[in-house]
Design an enzyme around this catalytic site. Structure first.
Site, PDB file in Angstrom:
ATOM      1  CE  LYS A  88      50.884  80.481  43.503  1.00  0.00           C
ATOM      2  NZ  LYS A  88      52.109  80.909  42.964  1.00  0.00           N
TER       3      LYS A  88
ATOM      4  NE  ARG B   6      51.431  76.770  38.427  1.00  0.00           N
ATOM      5  CZ  ARG B   6      51.560  76.533  39.575  1.00  0.00           C
ATOM      6  NH1 ARG B   6      50.803  76.355  40.512  1.00  0.00           N
ATOM      7  NH2 ARG B   6      52.725  77.219  40.093  1.00  0.00           N
TER       8      ARG B   6
ATOM      9  NE  ARG C 299      60.263  78.453  48.731  1.00  0.00           N
ATOM     10  CZ  ARG C 299      58.977  78.350  48.045  1.00  0.00           C
ATOM     11  NH1 ARG C 299      57.966  78.332  48.861  1.00  0.00           N
ATOM     12  NH2 ARG C 299      58.973  78.261  46.654  1.00  0.00           N
TER      13      ARG C 299
ATOM     14  NE  ARG D 170      58.877  74.170  45.826  1.00  0.00           N
ATOM     15  CZ  ARG D 170      57.604  75.167  45.442  1.00  0.00           C
ATOM     16  NH1 ARG D 170      56.953  75.478  46.678  1.00  0.00           N
ATOM     17  NH2 ARG D 170      57.427  75.356  44.311  1.00  0.00           N
TER      18      ARG D 170
ATOM     19  NE  ARG E  49      58.958  77.240  40.599  1.00  0.00           N
ATOM     20  CZ  ARG E  49      59.166  77.738  42.089  1.00  0.00           C
ATOM     21  NH1 ARG E  49      60.546  77.476  42.146  1.00  0.00           N
ATOM     22  NH2 ARG E  49      58.594  78.111  42.781  1.00  0.00           N
TER      23      ARG E  49
HETATM   24  P1  AP5 Z   1      55.292  81.491  48.865  1.00  0.00           P
HETATM   25  O1  AP5 Z   1      54.069  81.687  49.947  1.00  0.00           O
HETATM   26  O2  AP5 Z   1      55.437  79.903  49.086  1.00  0.00           O
HETATM   27  O3  AP5 Z   1      54.655  81.732  47.483  1.00  0.00           O
HETATM   28  P2  AP5 Z   1      53.996  80.951  46.667  1.00  0.00           P
HETATM   29  O4  AP5 Z   1      53.367  81.954  45.640  1.00  0.00           O
HETATM   30  O5  AP5 Z   1      53.045  79.813  47.104  1.00  0.00           O
HETATM   31  O6  AP5 Z   1      55.309  80.221  45.706  1.00  0.00           O
HETATM   32  P3  AP5 Z   1      55.484  78.990  45.191  1.00  0.00           P
HETATM   33  O7  AP5 Z   1      57.046  78.852  45.045  1.00  0.00           O
HETATM   34  O8  AP5 Z   1      55.102  77.837  46.345  1.00  0.00           O
HETATM   35  O9  AP5 Z   1      54.765  78.979  44.273  1.00  0.00           O
HETATM   36  P4  AP5 Z   1      54.692  78.230  42.605  1.00  0.00           P
HETATM   37  O10 AP5 Z   1      53.650  78.549  42.214  1.00  0.00           O
HETATM   38  O11 AP5 Z   1      55.854  78.095  41.971  1.00  0.00           O
HETATM   39  O12 AP5 Z   1      54.624  76.441  43.377  1.00  0.00           O
HETATM   40  P5  AP5 Z   1      53.603  75.398  43.514  1.00  0.00           P
HETATM   41  O13 AP5 Z   1      53.829  74.679  44.526  1.00  0.00           O
HETATM   42  O14 AP5 Z   1      52.114  75.902  43.230  1.00  0.00           O
HETATM   43  O15 AP5 Z   1      56.378  82.361  49.217  1.00  0.00           O
HETATM   44  C1  AP5 Z   1      57.627  82.256  48.837  1.00  0.00           C
HETATM   45  C2  AP5 Z   1      58.679  82.691  49.754  1.00  0.00           C
HETATM   46  O16 AP5 Z   1      58.775  84.076  49.929  1.00  0.00           O
HETATM   47  C3  AP5 Z   1      58.660  82.052  51.369  1.00  0.00           C
HETATM   48  O17 AP5 Z   1      60.011  81.895  51.692  1.00  0.00           O
HETATM   49  C4  AP5 Z   1      57.733  83.108  51.921  1.00  0.00           C
HETATM   50  O18 AP5 Z   1      58.266  83.076  53.395  1.00  0.00           O
HETATM   51  C5  AP5 Z   1      58.324  84.360  51.434  1.00  0.00           C
HETATM   52  N1  AP5 Z   1      57.371  85.487  51.192  1.00  0.00           N
HETATM   53  C6  AP5 Z   1      55.993  85.268  50.957  1.00  0.00           C
HETATM   54  N2  AP5 Z   1      55.344  86.539  50.873  1.00  0.00           N
HETATM   55  C7  AP5 Z   1      56.161  87.720  51.332  1.00  0.00           C
HETATM   56  C8  AP5 Z   1      56.123  88.742  51.626  1.00  0.00           C
HETATM   57  N3  AP5 Z   1      54.857  89.563  51.430  1.00  0.00           N
HETATM   58  N4  AP5 Z   1      57.297  89.298  51.825  1.00  0.00           N
HETATM   59  C9  AP5 Z   1      58.411  88.783  51.894  1.00  0.00           C
HETATM   60  N5  AP5 Z   1      58.439  87.539  51.785  1.00  0.00           N
HETATM   61  C10 AP5 Z   1      57.331  86.838  51.459  1.00  0.00           C
HETATM   62  O19 AP5 Z   1      54.197  74.718  42.015  1.00  0.00           O
HETATM   63  C11 AP5 Z   1      55.119  73.921  41.876  1.00  0.00           C
HETATM   64  C12 AP5 Z   1      55.130  73.065  40.699  1.00  0.00           C
HETATM   65  O20 AP5 Z   1      54.081  72.129  40.808  1.00  0.00           O
HETATM   66  C13 AP5 Z   1      54.776  73.877  39.277  1.00  0.00           C
HETATM   67  O21 AP5 Z   1      55.950  74.438  38.822  1.00  0.00           O
HETATM   68  C14 AP5 Z   1      54.455  72.778  38.367  1.00  0.00           C
HETATM   69  O22 AP5 Z   1      55.290  72.021  37.945  1.00  0.00           O
HETATM   70  C15 AP5 Z   1      53.310  72.049  39.342  1.00  0.00           C
HETATM   71  N6  AP5 Z   1      51.988  72.237  39.516  1.00  0.00           N
HETATM   72  C16 AP5 Z   1      51.466  72.898  40.613  1.00  0.00           C
HETATM   73  N7  AP5 Z   1      50.223  73.469  40.492  1.00  0.00           N
HETATM   74  C17 AP5 Z   1      49.913  73.148  39.060  1.00  0.00           C
HETATM   75  C18 AP5 Z   1      48.959  73.163  37.980  1.00  0.00           C
HETATM   76  N8  AP5 Z   1      47.758  73.758  38.669  1.00  0.00           N
HETATM   77  N9  AP5 Z   1      49.062  72.907  36.997  1.00  0.00           N
HETATM   78  C19 AP5 Z   1      50.184  72.555  36.519  1.00  0.00           C
HETATM   79  N10 AP5 Z   1      51.083  72.134  37.150  1.00  0.00           N
HETATM   80  C20 AP5 Z   1      51.089  72.357  38.492  1.00  0.00           C
END
Ligand code: AP5
Length: 192
Positions: free
Chosen positions: A13, A87, A126, A138, A149
């Site tokens: 994402k 979410r 990562r 992280r 997660r």
């Molecule tokens: P990346 O692009 O970072 O993937 P992502 O889907 O953004 O993954 P995140 O780990 O950031 O998502 P998340 O949903 O757990 O975290 P968030 O910060 O939203 O890619 C990941 C890795 O893969 C990278 O190394 C990248 O280079 C690699 N990659 C990407 N695409 C690739 C491809 N095609 N091929 C190969 N490699 C690839 O949330 C964190 C925490 O915050 C949550 O757990 C929760 O506690 C809280 N939170 C956030 N939003 C909310 C909400 N709306 N409601 C409640 N709690 C929330």
């Protein structure tokens, strides 16, 4: 154009949102980034959510809806990418209402599909890359938090797939290809 990027942790994402910012001048609204900023700058809210995030659980709806409301109120229109928000069904309803009040709507919900084995490899990869580069890892990028997660995604977030499908807004994209291949697929949906 406003879009939602929906998908489990590690689906890509954030990576795809950054491409859209660079290529189309869209504005990325990542609740994960907002929460991490609050945590790093030591605000009361940041302190409150730090443990929940490190564990891998979802932060409460009122906090994240409040963050998005603040961003949207400060914005004078624009083209938003909602990254990691909504979410839960409650967040999805709140977003619908907020956009409605602004006379806007969601144009596309893109579901990035990636299987669990690949998600684990990406997240562990990562963390490893950051460690080797001497960068901060992280707090939730470890096997234990990742399990939580993923559970949170399947239990609380995946119902949004049916929710947006029923509204005719959802397109699933294969998130297993290279970053450029996924980027092209998303461009195909947006330019459809
Ligand atoms: P990346 O692009 O970072 O993937 P992502 O889907 O953004 O993954 P995140 O780990 O950031 O998502 P998340 O949903 O757990 O975290 P968030 O910060 O939203 O890619 C990941 C890795 O893969 C990278 O190394 C990248 O280079 C690699 N990659 C990407 N695409 C690739 C491809 N095609 N091929 C190969 N490699 C690839 O949330 C964190 C925490 O915050 C949550 O757990 C929760 O506690 C809280 N939170 C956030 N939003 C909310 C909400 N709306 N409601 C409640 N709690 C929330």
């Amino acid at each position: 154009m406003n879009i939602i990027l929906l998908g489990p942790p590690g689906a890509g994402k954030g990576t795809q949102a950054q491409h859209l910012v660079a290529s189309r001048g869209m504005v990325q609204l990542s609740t994960g980034d907002m929460l991490r900023e609050a945590k790093d700058s030591g605000t009361e809210m940041g302190k409150m959510v730090a443990d929940v995030m490190a564990r891998g659980d979802l932060v409460t709806d009122d906090i994240v809806i409040g963050l998005i409301r603040e961003k949207l109120e400060g914005a004078k229109g624009g083209s938003f990418i909602f990254d990691g928000f909504p979410r839960t069904l409650e967040q999805a309803d709140a977003l619908g209402q907020l956009l409605d009040e602004m006379g806007q709507s969601i144009d596309h919900v893109i579901e990035l599909r990636v299987n669990d084995e690949v998600l684990v490899d990406r997240i562990v990869g990562r963390a490893e890359e950051a460690r080797l580069a001497g960068k901060p890892v992280r707090a939730d990028d470890n096997a234990e938090s990742l399990k939580v997660r993923l559970l949170a995604y399947y239990k609380q977030t995946s119902p949004l797939i049916g929710y947006y499908h029923a509204k005719g807004m959802l397109t699933a994209v294969d998130g297993l290809g290279t970053i450029d291949a996924v980027k092209d697929e998303i461009a195909g949906v947006l330019d459809g």
